[in-house]
Design an enzyme around this catalytic site. Structure first.
Site, PDB file in Angstrom:
ATOM      1  N   PHE A  11     -94.626  -2.532  24.849  1.00  0.00           N
ATOM      2  CA  PHE A  11     -95.815  -2.382  23.999  1.00  0.00           C
ATOM      3  C   PHE A  11     -95.607  -3.060  22.647  1.00  0.00           C
ATOM      4  O   PHE A  11     -96.353  -3.966  22.249  1.00  0.00           O
ATOM      5  CB  PHE A  11     -96.101  -0.889  23.835  1.00  0.00           C
ATOM      6  CG  PHE A  11     -97.238  -0.535  22.914  1.00  0.00           C
ATOM      7  CD1 PHE A  11     -98.425  -1.252  22.912  1.00  0.00           C
ATOM      8  CD2 PHE A  11     -97.124   0.554  22.053  1.00  0.00           C
ATOM      9  CE1 PHE A  11     -99.475  -0.910  22.072  1.00  0.00           C
ATOM     10  CE2 PHE A  11     -98.156   0.917  21.218  1.00  0.00           C
ATOM     11  CZ  PHE A  11     -99.342   0.180  21.221  1.00  0.00           C
ATOM     12  N   ASP A  46     -71.486  -6.667  29.269  1.00  0.00           N
ATOM     13  CA  ASP A  46     -70.331  -6.777  28.391  1.00  0.00           C
ATOM     14  C   ASP A  46     -70.690  -7.620  27.162  1.00  0.00           C
ATOM     15  O   ASP A  46     -71.357  -8.646  27.291  1.00  0.00           O
ATOM     16  CB  ASP A  46     -69.182  -7.438  29.157  1.00  0.00           C
ATOM     17  CG  ASP A  46     -67.896  -7.446  28.355  1.00  0.00           C
ATOM     18  OD1 ASP A  46     -67.737  -8.353  27.510  1.00  0.00           O
ATOM     19  OD2 ASP A  46     -67.066  -6.546  28.558  1.00  0.00           O
ATOM     20  N   PRO A  47     -70.275  -7.219  25.969  1.00  0.00           N
ATOM     21  CA  PRO A  47     -70.594  -7.998  24.766  1.00  0.00           C
ATOM     22  C   PRO A  47     -70.143  -9.448  24.831  1.00  0.00           C
ATOM     23  O   PRO A  47     -70.789 -10.332  24.244  1.00  0.00           O
ATOM     24  CB  PRO A  47     -69.862  -7.233  23.653  1.00  0.00           C
ATOM     25  CG  PRO A  47     -69.788  -5.831  24.153  1.00  0.00           C
ATOM     26  CD  PRO A  47     -69.600  -5.952  25.632  1.00  0.00           C
ATOM     27  N   ASN A  80     -80.563   2.644  24.223  1.00  0.00           N
ATOM     28  CA  ASN A  80     -80.906   2.840  22.812  1.00  0.00           C
ATOM     29  C   ASN A  80     -79.697   2.858  21.883  1.00  0.00           C
ATOM     30  O   ASN A  80     -79.838   2.567  20.686  1.00  0.00           O
ATOM     31  CB  ASN A  80     -81.673   4.155  22.639  1.00  0.00           C
ATOM     32  CG  ASN A  80     -83.015   4.142  23.332  1.00  0.00           C
ATOM     33  OD1 ASN A  80     -83.525   3.084  23.694  1.00  0.00           O
ATOM     34  ND2 ASN A  80     -83.592   5.309  23.531  1.00  0.00           N
ATOM     35  N   TYR A 130     -83.789  11.337  22.854  1.00  0.00           N
ATOM     36  CA  TYR A 130     -84.403  10.074  22.435  1.00  0.00           C
ATOM     37  C   TYR A 130     -84.102   9.783  20.965  1.00  0.00           C
ATOM     38  O   TYR A 130     -83.580   8.713  20.613  1.00  0.00           O
ATOM     39  CB  TYR A 130     -85.920  10.098  22.667  1.00  0.00           C
ATOM     40  CG  TYR A 130     -86.617   8.920  22.018  1.00  0.00           C
ATOM     41  CD1 TYR A 130     -86.409   7.630  22.489  1.00  0.00           C
ATOM     42  CD2 TYR A 130     -87.467   9.090  20.918  1.00  0.00           C
ATOM     43  CE1 TYR A 130     -87.020   6.545  21.879  1.00  0.00           C
ATOM     44  CE2 TYR A 130     -88.075   8.012  20.313  1.00  0.00           C
ATOM     45  CZ  TYR A 130     -87.853   6.738  20.793  1.00  0.00           C
ATOM     46  OH  TYR A 130     -88.461   5.655  20.187  1.00  0.00           O
TER      47      TYR A 130
END
Length: 300
Positions: A11, A46-47, A80, A130
Site C-alpha cells: 500500500f 544473508d547480508p 520487520n 507488530y
C-alpha cells in the site's frame, strides 16, 4: 539519482514508488522477490547476498517500505526486525554513502495520554509483536551509522487501503453490503491519527532527496486525532450507504490498550518542509472510488 525501493507492491510502497518515479533526474529501481522486480532482493537473505546485489546497482538512496502488519511473531520478527538489520549491514558493506529512508510505525509508541501529541523523543512502549518488531527495525536503522531516517508513519488511509487495516476492511464490507443492510464492526471509540497515503509518499520523496543529514526519526501523521467512529461515518457518506453500522464487541486488543494516538509533526515540518495536505474526507472519498466493483449475481 538512483533510488531503490523495497516493498513497492504494498500500500505505502506503491504510492511512494509512483511519486519517486515522477521526479526529474530519478532512475527508479524496484527491488524484491517478485519476478517483475528490477533487482532480485530478499531482506531475509544473508547480508552478504544483499551486499552483492547493492554493489552492482550502487544506489544513491534506498527506500525500505517492506514490512508485515499481521502474521506470526516469527514472521513479523524476520521481516520487520531482522530485515532492516540485514539491509543496514549490506549497505555498510556495499553502499555506505547511500541514504536509507525506512518506514516505521506509530505502533512503536504504545499508549499515549489522551489529549496529548507524541513527539519523536517520547518513550516507546509497543503493545504487541507488530509494534515491538517495528521498533526493533527502527533501532537497527538508527544505530547503523548510515545516512538514515525512519519515517514513523501513523495511520495511512486513501486509495488502495488494504483489508488488513480498518479503513480498507470497512470500505470493502460496505461495498459488499450494497446500498443497504447492516455492517457489524468492533468498538469504534478509539482515537487515531489518520494521514493520507499520498501525503506519506510525499514525505518519503522529500526525505529521499533532501540535502544534508536528517533527524533519525520523523513522525508522519496528520497532527490530529479522529475518533474512529467519525472515520466510519465518513465512509458511509462516501458510499451513500443507507444501511446501519453496528458496533459489537470490544474491538481489537490494541484498540483497548492504545485508545489515543496523535502525532506531533513539527519535526517533519522543520526538517523536510512537509505537512499533510489532504483532509480525511477526501482520503475516504478517494478510497471508496478506487474500490473495485462487486459483481451482482444475475437473477434466476
Amino acid at each position: 539519482m538512483r533510488i531503490l525501493v523495497l516493498g513497492s507492491t504494498g500500500f505505502l510502497g506503491g504510492h511512494i514508488a509512483e511519486q519517486l518515479r515522477a521526479l526529474p533526474g530519478v532512475r527508479l529501481l524496484v527491488g524484491g522477490r517478485s519476478p517483475a522486480a528490477d533487482v532480485p532482493l530478499d531482506l531475509t537473505a544473508d547480508p552478504d547476498v544483499l551486499a552483492d546485489a547493492l554493489h552492482v546497482i550502487a544506489p544513491t538512496v534506498v527506500v525500505n517500505c517492506a514490512g508485515l502488519v499481521t502474521g506470526s511473531t516469527v514472521r513479523l520478527t524476520d521481516v520487520n526486525a531482522r530485515g532492516p538489520a540485514a539491509l543496514c549491514e549490506a549497505l555498510r558493506a556495499a553502499a555506505p554513502t547511500a541514504r536509507l529512508v525506512h518506514l516505521g510505525s506509530a505502533a512503536e509508541y504504545g499508549p499515549i495520554p489522551p489529549g496529548e501529541t507524541v513527539a519523536e523523543d517520547a518513550a516507546t512502549r509497543p503493545q504487541g509483536p507488530y509494534g515491538a518488531t517495528k521498533l526493533a527495525g527502527t533501532a537497527a536503522v538508527t544505530a547503523a551509522g548510515l545516512d538514515a531516517v525512519v519515517l514513523r508513519v501513523f495511520n495511512p488511509v486513501g486509495p488502495g487501503a488494504p483489508a488488513a487495516g480498518l479503513p480498507g476492511r470497512l470500505a470493502g464490507e460496505l461495498r459488499r453490503a450494497g446500498l443497504a443492510g447492516t455492517v457489524r464492526v468492533g468498538d469504534l471509540s478509539a482515537y487515531r491519527d489518520f494521514v493520507d497515503v499520498r501525503d506519506v509518499a510525499h514525505a518519503a520523496a522529500l526525505a529521499a532527496t533532501a540535502p544534508g543529514p536528517l533527524p533519525p526519526v520523523l513522525n508522519i501523521g496528520s497532527g490530529q486525532a479522529t475518533v474512529v467512529r467519525d472515520l466510519a461515518d465518513g465512509l458511509v457518506r462516501a458510499a451513500a450507504f443507507d444501511g446501519s453500522i453496528e458496533e459489537a464487541g470490544q474491538g481489537s486488543a490494541r484498540s483497548s490498550a492504545v485508545s489515543w494516538q496523535c502525532a506531533d509533526i513539527s519535526a517533519a515540518r522543520s526538517a523536510l518542509g512537509w505537512q499533510p495536505k489532504r483532509p480525511l474526507a477526501q482520503s475516504l472519498t478517494d478510497l471508496w472510488q478506487a474500490l473495485p466493483s462487486v459483481a451482482v449475481p444475475a437473477a434466476r
